[in-house]
Write an enzyme that holds these catalytic residues in place. Structure first.
Site, short mmCIF file in Angstrom:
data_model
loop_
_atom_site.label_atom_id
_atom_site.label_comp_id
_atom_site.label_asym_id
_atom_site.label_seq_id
_atom_site.Cartn_x
_atom_site.Cartn_y
_atom_site.Cartn_z
N MET A 38 -14.93 -2.84 0.97
CA MET A 38 -13.55 -2.40 0.81
C MET A 38 -12.57 -3.27 1.60
SD MET A 38 -13.92 1.75 0.99
CE MET A 38 -12.22 2.07 0.51
N HIS A 39 -11.30 -3.15 1.25
CA HIS A 39 -10.14 -3.61 2.03
C HIS A 39 -9.89 -5.11 2.04
CE1 HIS A 39 -10.26 0.47 3.49
NE2 HIS A 39 -11.29 0.26 4.28
N ASP A 53 -17.61 0.38 -2.02
CA ASP A 53 -19.00 0.54 -1.60
C ASP A 53 -19.31 1.96 -1.15
OD1 ASP A 53 -17.51 0.31 0.74
OD2 ASP A 53 -18.68 -1.34 1.56
#
Length: 499
Positions: free
Chosen positions: A81-82, A240
């Site tokens: 992520m991110h 995820d």
């Protein structure tokens, strides 16, 4: 037999699973790629590495597959992520991706609070402004790399870029978009309000889709390179943690997950976006349709263990390192470890805090330190469990996946520290299995993800709390929590000496 492929784009490697209609993993491939750490707090990767290794992995998978490529009906993705991936007008990469564990954006987080307001941000994005999130990274590029910023046509997240390179179709799905701080989580749309307050052009926000949505098929070029059939259907996939939840059956109220990878999470299913945890834990859109999840994060869970091994026990493998931890009593003979080697997120939003071993003496050997690391990681995760319980959630059964599910002593430790029944799955594949399940659901194999879970996921072992250990760990946990408060100011002062 029909098959689907689950691609899990992690921080250190891409893991690719070939899964049949019964949820059996028939082939598995993993390909690694490096981190780029230019200085303290920086963590980047070259997105081209993700694509190259994913293509190589798919190629190796097809070489091992003895069936007809037409039997592989779908492919979907899970991803770290991110991470910020910036693309120009031709969808070419403008710079290395800035990853989730990059902590250079403290100033940009403050800027978000000053211009948007903490209360308004929590109302819209359901999360606090943390260094790891995507929006602060975008502002950092705006503030520090204006020439690159001016060239931005759009941004995506890691697995979205890989999917684009396999299909030519560019999207972002909701479970990953929820980790940008730019999504109105409850309304499932980009927040024009947050964008306007930060002077962001809405044209750079990519189109949004659901995790099970079909985006198209693989390109002819990818089919030729990998051996996949050109008609292989491609589905959006998920973040995820959302995919890890699907792959662990966290698909209804009361289900909780503890996942120990590079980072660690405690994740619980939420049926609506209405609950208020006041930003103490993350609140994201699930990859399951019309659902949400709450999540606490330990930034360096498995990473703390791998760091410890690399620095203090480089010449032995993990099995050897942990071989004797079961001979060490609860509390590691008075040794406590706090896993703050890259800062912390839950419950302490603190990029400057660093790890400690407390209570070292000459009686401690490598086995005591190893057990203390396991206990410290689990204590950190327990802080998230404590927040959930304080907010009225029932946490009595937890599915454990990742590195924490690979060691019997650690599984029992989780049962004792969490004071909950721990379930180990018979075939624990985490986010990769969740991605495969999204492809299976998207292909129409099942009426729902719950039905898919009933076929794909089976319990292996169950670990129940040992009352004597629960009581000892409860007292030790109180001491553990005091370490943060007694070392935070010291670590602030030590920041001047870090490079």
């Amino acid at each position: 037999m029909k098959y689907v492929v689950g691609v899990d784009l992690g921080t250190s490697s891409v893991k690719i699973l070939l899964v049949n209609q019964h949820g059996e993993v028939t082939e598995e491939v993993s390909k690694s790629y490096p981190l780029i750490r230019k200085q303290t707090g920086y963590s980047e990767q070259d997105p081209n590495e993700w694509v190259e290794q994913t293509i190589e992995g798919l190629t190796d998978l097809l070489k091992k597959f003895d069936g007809n490529p037409e039997e592989i009906e779908g492919i979907s993705f899970s991803g770290q992520m991110h991470g910020l991936v910036l693309l120009d007008d031709h969808n070419k990469i403008l710079r290395n991706a800035i990853l989730w564990n990059d902590t250079r954006t403290t100033r940009e987080c403050q800027e978000i609070y000053e211009r948007v307001g903490e209360e308004q941000l929590l109302d819209v994005a359901k999360n606090r402004a943390l260094e790891g999130f995507t929006l602060p990274k975008l502002l950092w590029v705006k503030n520090n790399e204006p020439e690159i910023y001016r060239q931005i046509n759009t941004f995506v997240l890691p697995k979205d870029y890989v999917r684009y390179m396999l299909t030519g179709k560019l999207h972002m799905e909701y479970s990953d978009a929820a980790g940008t701080l730019l999504l109105d989580v409850k309304k499932k749309r980009w927040s024009e309000q947050v964008g306007e307050l930060l002077d962001l052009d809405p044209k750079i926000f990519p189109p949004l889709i659901d995790s099970h949505d079909e985006v198209g098929t693989i390109t002819g070029e990818i089919a030729k390179a990998t051996g996949l059939h050109p008609a292989t259907r491609v589905f959006a996939g998920g973040a995820d943690n959302a995919c890890g939840a699907i792959g662990s059956g966290i698909l209804e109220e009361g289900k909780t997950l503890a996942s120990i990878g590079t980072s660690g999470v405690v994740l619980s299913y939420e049926a609506s976006g209405d609950k208020d945890f006041n930003g103490k834990v993350h609140y994201f859109n699930h990859s399951a349709p019309d659902a949400f999840y709450t999540m606490g994060v330990t930034l360096a869970a498995g990473y703390s263990l791998s760091w410890f091994k690399d620095v203090f026990a480089k010449d032995i493998d993990f099995d050897q390192l942990l071989a004797e931890v079961n001979t060490v009593p609860v509390g590691s003979n008075g040794l406590i470890f706090t896993p703050y080697i890259v800062g912390e997120r839950t419950p302490h939003v603190d990029a400057n805090i660093r790890a400690s071993f407390i209570g070292m003496d000459a009686s401690h050997g490598i086995k005591h330190f190893a057990r203390a690391v396991l206990e410290g990681i689990t204590f950190s995760l327990n802080e998230s469990v404590e927040i959930f319980r304080e907010n009225g959630k029932r946490i009595d059964t937890i599915v454990s996946i990742g590195g924490g599910a690979k060691n019997e002593t650690w599984l029992q430790m989780q049962a004792d520290i969490f004071d909950a029944t721990i379930v180990k799955l018979s075939s624990e594949q985490g986010p990769g299995m969740g991605a495969a399940m999204l492809a299976a659901y998207g292909c129409g194999w099942f009426e729902s993800l719950n039905e898919c879970a009933g076929e794909f996921l089976k319990e292996d072992k169950v670990y129940t709390p040992i009352s004597e250990n629960v009581e000892k760990y409860s007292r030790l946990f109180t001491i553990y929590k005091e370490v943060y408060h007694n070392t935070s100011s010291l670590n602030e002062r030590l920041m001047d000496y870090r490079q």
